[in-house]
Design a protein around this motif. Structure first.
Motif, PDB file in Angstrom:
ATOM      1  N   MET A   1       0.850  -1.193   0.000  1.00 45.86           N
ATOM      2  CA  MET A   1       0.000   0.000   0.000  1.00 45.86           C
ATOM      3  C   MET A   1       0.886   1.242   0.000  1.00 45.86           C
ATOM      4  SD  MET A   1      -3.010   1.084   2.738  1.00 45.86           S
ATOM      5  CE  MET A   1      -3.981  -0.375   2.380  1.00 45.86           C
ATOM      6  N   ASN A   2       0.633   2.186  -0.922  1.00 43.55           N
ATOM      7  CA  ASN A   2       1.477   3.368  -0.983  1.00 43.55           C
ATOM      8  C   ASN A   2       1.013   4.417   0.030  1.00 43.55           C
ATOM      9  OD1 ASN A   2      -0.680   4.886  -2.091  1.00 43.55           O
ATOM     10  ND2 ASN A   2      -0.112   4.296  -4.182  1.00 43.55           N
ATOM     11  N   ASN A   3       1.767   5.529   0.100  1.00 37.28           N
ATOM     12  CA  ASN A   3       1.483   6.554   1.105  1.00 37.28           C
ATOM     13  C   ASN A   3       0.098   7.163   0.938  1.00 37.28           C
ATOM     14  OD1 ASN A   3       4.132   6.746   2.540  1.00 37.28           O
ATOM     15  ND2 ASN A   3       4.860   7.176   0.474  1.00 37.28           N
ATOM     16  N   THR A   4      -0.317   7.402  -0.303  1.00 35.18           N
ATOM     17  CA  THR A   4      -1.629   8.003  -0.552  1.00 35.18           C
ATOM     18  C   THR A   4      -2.742   7.079  -0.068  1.00 35.18           C
ATOM     19  OG1 THR A   4      -0.754   9.190  -2.481  1.00 35.18           O
ATOM     20  CG2 THR A   4      -3.148   8.972  -2.310  1.00 35.18           C
ATOM     21  N   GLU A  47       8.157  11.488   9.845  1.00 39.00           N
ATOM     22  CA  GLU A  47       9.266  11.115   8.955  1.00 39.00           C
ATOM     23  C   GLU A  47       9.054  11.743   7.568  1.00 39.00           C
ATOM     24  OE1 GLU A  47      11.967  10.159   9.834  1.00 39.00           O
ATOM     25  OE2 GLU A  47      11.651   9.220  11.783  1.00 39.00           O
ATOM     26  N   TYR A  48       8.837  13.023   7.578  1.00 45.29           N
ATOM     27  CA  TYR A  48       8.559  13.766   6.346  1.00 45.29           C
ATOM     28  C   TYR A  48       9.633  13.580   5.263  1.00 45.29           C
ATOM     29  CZ  TYR A  48       7.399  17.621   3.214  1.00 45.29           C
ATOM     30  OH  TYR A  48       7.080  18.365   2.107  1.00 45.29           O
ATOM     31  N   PRO A  49      10.927  13.484   5.609  1.00 38.27           N
ATOM     32  CA  PRO A  49      11.924  13.283   4.549  1.00 38.27           C
ATOM     33  C   PRO A  49      11.652  12.054   3.681  1.00 38.27           C
ATOM     34  CG  PRO A  49      13.022  13.968   6.558  1.00 38.27           C
ATOM     35  CD  PRO A  49      11.581  13.727   6.915  1.00 38.27           C
ATOM     36  N   TYR A  50      11.150  10.961   4.296  1.00 35.85           N
ATOM     37  CA  TYR A  50      10.823   9.764   3.510  1.00 35.85           C
ATOM     38  C   TYR A  50       9.647  10.046   2.567  1.00 35.85           C
ATOM     39  CZ  TYR A  50      13.754   6.850   6.562  1.00 35.85           C
ATOM     40  OH  TYR A  50      14.807   6.300   7.235  1.00 35.85           O
ATOM     41  N   LEU A  51       8.609  10.688   3.107  1.00 36.32           N
ATOM     42  CA  LEU A  51       7.435  11.006   2.305  1.00 36.32           C
ATOM     43  C   LEU A  51       7.801  11.967   1.177  1.00 36.32           C
ATOM     44  CD1 LEU A  51       4.367  10.666   1.984  1.00 36.32           C
ATOM     45  CD2 LEU A  51       4.073  12.612   3.534  1.00 36.32           C
ATOM     46  N   ARG A  52       8.641  12.924   1.494  1.00 37.73           N
ATOM     47  CA  ARG A  52       9.086  13.911   0.506  1.00 37.73           C
ATOM     48  C   ARG A  52       9.841  13.245  -0.650  1.00 37.73           C
ATOM     49  NH1 ARG A  52      14.022  17.351   0.814  1.00 37.73           N
ATOM     50  NH2 ARG A  52      13.542  19.457   0.092  1.00 37.73           N
ATOM     51  N   GLU A  53      10.567  12.185  -0.310  1.00 37.76           N
ATOM     52  CA  GLU A  53      11.326  11.463  -1.331  1.00 37.76           C
ATOM     53  C   GLU A  53      10.401  10.638  -2.212  1.00 37.76           C
ATOM     54  OE1 GLU A  53      14.531   8.190  -0.598  1.00 37.76           O
ATOM     55  OE2 GLU A  53      15.498  10.119  -0.265  1.00 37.76           O
ATOM     56  N   GLY A  81      10.532  14.948  11.384  1.00 42.69           N
ATOM     57  CA  GLY A  81      11.563  14.182  10.690  1.00 42.69           C
ATOM     58  C   GLY A  81      12.815  14.046  11.520  1.00 42.69           C
ATOM     59  N   SER A  82      13.471  12.891  11.409  1.00 45.66           N
ATOM     60  CA  SER A  82      14.694  12.648  12.178  1.00 45.66           C
ATOM     61  C   SER A  82      15.954  13.031  11.412  1.00 45.66           C
ATOM     62  CB  SER A  82      14.774  11.164  12.598  1.00 45.66           C
ATOM     63  OG  SER A  82      14.608  10.318  11.481  1.00 45.66           O
ATOM     64  N   TYR A  83      15.827  13.307  10.119  1.00 45.50           N
ATOM     65  CA  TYR A  83      16.988  13.741   9.345  1.00 45.50           C
ATOM     66  C   TYR A  83      17.074  15.258   9.426  1.00 45.50           C
ATOM     67  CZ  TYR A  83      16.981   8.978   7.618  1.00 45.50           C
ATOM     68  OH  TYR A  83      17.008   7.610   7.548  1.00 45.50           O
ATOM     69  N   VAL A  84      17.895  15.714  10.348  1.00 44.16           N
ATOM     70  CA  VAL A  84      17.929  17.128  10.722  1.00 44.16           C
ATOM     71  C   VAL A  84      18.291  18.018   9.543  1.00 44.16           C
ATOM     72  CG1 VAL A  84      19.030  18.820  12.232  1.00 44.16           C
ATOM     73  CG2 VAL A  84      18.477  16.541  13.096  1.00 44.16           C
ATOM     74  N   ASP A  85      19.256  17.587   8.753  1.00 46.45           N
ATOM     75  CA  ASP A  85      19.719  18.419   7.645  1.00 46.45           C
ATOM     76  C   ASP A  85      18.588  18.678   6.652  1.00 46.45           C
ATOM     77  OD1 ASP A  85      21.695  19.919   6.428  1.00 46.45           O
ATOM     78  OD2 ASP A  85      22.393  18.273   5.170  1.00 46.45           O
ATOM     79  N   ILE A  86      17.798  17.657   6.359  1.00 52.19           N
ATOM     80  CA  ILE A  86      16.680  17.817   5.418  1.00 52.19           C
ATOM     81  C   ILE A  86      15.607  18.707   6.018  1.00 52.19           C
ATOM     82  CG2 ILE A  86      14.794  16.606   4.245  1.00 52.19           C
ATOM     83  CD1 ILE A  86      16.662  14.252   3.850  1.00 52.19           C
ATOM     84  N   MET A  87      15.295  18.502   7.304  1.00 49.30           N
ATOM     85  CA  MET A  87      14.263  19.317   7.944  1.00 49.30           C
ATOM     86  C   MET A  87      14.680  20.783   7.991  1.00 49.30           C
ATOM     87  SD  MET A  87      11.859  17.182   8.424  1.00 49.30           S
ATOM     88  CE  MET A  87      10.720  18.184   9.381  1.00 49.30           C
ATOM     89  N   LYS A  88      15.946  21.045   8.231  1.00 53.53           N
ATOM     90  CA  LYS A  88      16.427  22.427   8.245  1.00 53.53           C
ATOM     91  C   LYS A  88      16.335  23.064   6.863  1.00 53.53           C
ATOM     92  CE  LYS A  88      19.621  22.337  12.175  1.00 53.53           C
ATOM     93  NZ  LYS A  88      21.048  22.423  12.593  1.00 53.53           N
ATOM     94  N   SER A  89      16.492  22.244   5.828  1.00 54.56           N
ATOM     95  CA  SER A  89      16.443  22.779   4.463  1.00 54.56           C
ATOM     96  C   SER A  89      15.058  23.334   4.121  1.00 54.56           C
ATOM     97  CB  SER A  89      16.844  21.704   3.451  1.00 54.56           C
ATOM     98  OG  SER A  89      15.812  20.732   3.304  1.00 54.56           O
ATOM     99  N   LEU A  90      14.014  22.872   4.829  1.00 54.42           N
ATOM    100  CA  LEU A  90      12.662  23.372   4.577  1.00 54.42           C
ATOM    101  C   LEU A  90      12.531  24.842   4.951  1.00 54.42           C
ATOM    102  CD1 LEU A  90      10.523  20.403   5.994  1.00 54.42           C
ATOM    103  CD2 LEU A  90      11.420  20.689   3.670  1.00 54.42           C
ATOM    104  N   LEU A  91      13.438  25.323   5.796  1.00 54.58           N
ATOM    105  CA  LEU A  91      13.371  26.704   6.276  1.00 54.58           C
ATOM    106  C   LEU A  91      14.223  27.652   5.446  1.00 54.58           C
ATOM    107  CD1 LEU A  91      13.776  25.887  10.092  1.00 54.58           C
ATOM    108  CD2 LEU A  91      11.633  26.208   8.827  1.00 54.58           C
ATOM    109  N   GLU A  92      14.971  27.118   4.489  1.00 53.00           N
ATOM    110  CA  GLU A  92      15.877  27.958   3.708  1.00 53.00           C
ATOM    111  C   GLU A  92      15.114  28.742   2.640  1.00 53.00           C
ATOM    112  OE1 GLU A  92      18.791  25.229   2.275  1.00 53.00           O
ATOM    113  OE2 GLU A  92      19.711  24.953   4.257  1.00 53.00           O
TER     114      GLU A  92
END
Length: 407
Positions: A1-4, A47-53, A81-92
């Motif tokens: 089953m996919n995310n949607t 875990e937004y980075p996974y969903l974003r990917e 999200g646990s991947y800090v670098d990706i989560m911080k990139s959302l604010l750039e």
């Protein structure tokens, strides 16, 4: 089953109708934004980075929807999200979501005291050992079994083939660190105790200085590595140290990643005895105890329980031209009166007056001018403190701060 489809199932349950059919994540999210025009709704995407990917252009989709429904929707959207670098990139500024985030929370791990509440039945000594391995992540700590010993918990959760957290750490770190060339080599050198730039360059076999700088900077942005300069020479890059921030990652790279081929062909108890046991007790836990002692002092300082509140705590770097040596004292505070030196002793024997005098003599020989000397001991003290001494037994670290003590 996919995310949607998965989210569609939850949506159907929420609104009490059969699973709706959505051709895309954008359509599903649009539906939820429209529904929240009638009643408030909280949507948490973990875990937004996974969903974003998995969902192409998801940042832009959320930007478009939030702009469209800004004035008419009561939906509160929480991205975790646990991947800090990706989560911080959302604010750039170049990210579509820039300027659309109302609140940012950088949730840190628990400290040693909060973590120990997950395993209250263990002795204070074993609480130190458990924290040194499992750190301050609630998920890791809730897996600790109080019917097992420290050794058995370590073996069951991380130090055996297919152990639950062995897979957890390897998947989390490898998925991110594998994208950075030479990161594994740098991480392993850090886990073995090398912290200075020059040592990391030689021990990790990274091809060049600029490459190492880039690797360290990226690991720091991910918050898996921390840079620490001595409190008496904060701008000196040569004296700056680097450290792995997460205890389980540190343990994994020091023992599991390094000896994975041996672990996969050996009986777990034999592997533990041969590759973990001695170093764990003599080197690994005492270093973790130093970090715990810092956390304890910071807790008391924040609560206003240090007689002279300190402004900085950290390492103190010294040079001794006479003996042509240099080194660091691991726990030193500075306050309005000057320096206080602390020594953390995770030893079986009590701290004696001869040990104390020897430590003070070494400190004075380096030129560090302290007005007090503190000693934090696993096994108590075989001495009485003088006026310029502070004695802290291990049990005091876990007694907490009562309301009557707080200011």
């Amino acid at each position: 089953m996919n995310n949607t489809d998965s989210l569609a199932v939850l949506t159907g349950e929420l609104y009490h109708f059969p699973k709706p059919a959505f051709s895309s994540m954008e359509m599903l999210l649009d539906f939820l934004f429209r529904q929240s025009q009638n009643e408030p709704l909280v949507l948490v995407l973990d875990e937004y980075p996974y969903l974003r990917e998995a969902v192409t252009g998801l940042d832009s989709i959320l930007q478009s929807l939030s702009d469209r429904y800004r004035d008419c929707s009561a939906l509160k959207l929480i991205l975790c999200g646990s991947y800090v670098d990706i989560m911080k990139s959302l604010l750039e500024s170049q990210n579509p979501l820039y300027g659309r985030v109302d609140l940012t929370i950088d949730l840190k791990p628990m400290d040693y005291y909060e973590s120990a509440m997950f395993y209250p039945s263990f002795s204070d000594e074993d609480k130190v050992r458990l924290y040194s391995v499992f750190g301050g992540i609630p998920y890791y700590n809730k897996l600790i079994d109080d019917s097992l010993s420290v050794r058995e918990n370590i073996r069951e959760l991380i130090a055996s083939p297919g152990a639950r957290l062995e897979n957890e750490v390897s998947m989390y770190l490898h998925s991110e660190i594998s994208k950075i060339t030479n990161a594994n080599e740098v991480f392993e050198a850090l886990a073995r105790g090398y912290s200075k730039y020059s040592d990391l360059l030689s021990q990790s076999h990274v091809s060049s200085g600029p490459t190492l700088v880039d690797v360290l900077n990226r690991l720091i942005r991910m918050e898996v590595v921390q840079r620490e300069a001595p409190i008496n020479d904060e701008k000196n890059k040569r004296k700056t140290g680097y450290h792995i921030t997460d205890n389980l990652s540190l343990f994994y790279y020091r023992y599991i990643f390094r000896f994975s081929s041996q672990m996969n062909v050996m009986e777990p108890n034999i592997f533990y005895d041969r590759y973990i046991s001695a170093d764990f007790e003599s080197q690994y836990v005492p270093r973790a105890f130093e970090r715990i002692c810092r956390q304890y002092l910071i807790r008391r300082n924040r609560a206003g329980l240090i007689p002279e509140p300190f402004e900085k705590i950290g390492k103190y770097y010294y040079d001794d031209p006479a003996s042509r040596t240099n080194g660091e004292f691991d726990i030193v505070t500075i306050d309005a009166k000057g320096y206080i030196f602390y020594k953390a002793k995770f030893r079986q024997e009590p701290v004696s007056i001869s040990m104390i005098e020897n430590e003070i003599r070494q400190v004075k020989a380096t030129g560090l001018n302290c007005y007090k000397y503190g000693f934090i001991s696993r096994s108590g003290f075989a001495a009485e403190p003088a006026e310029n001494m502070i004695f802290i037994p291990l049990r005091e670290l876990y007694e907490g701060i009562s309301e009557s003590e707080s200011p």
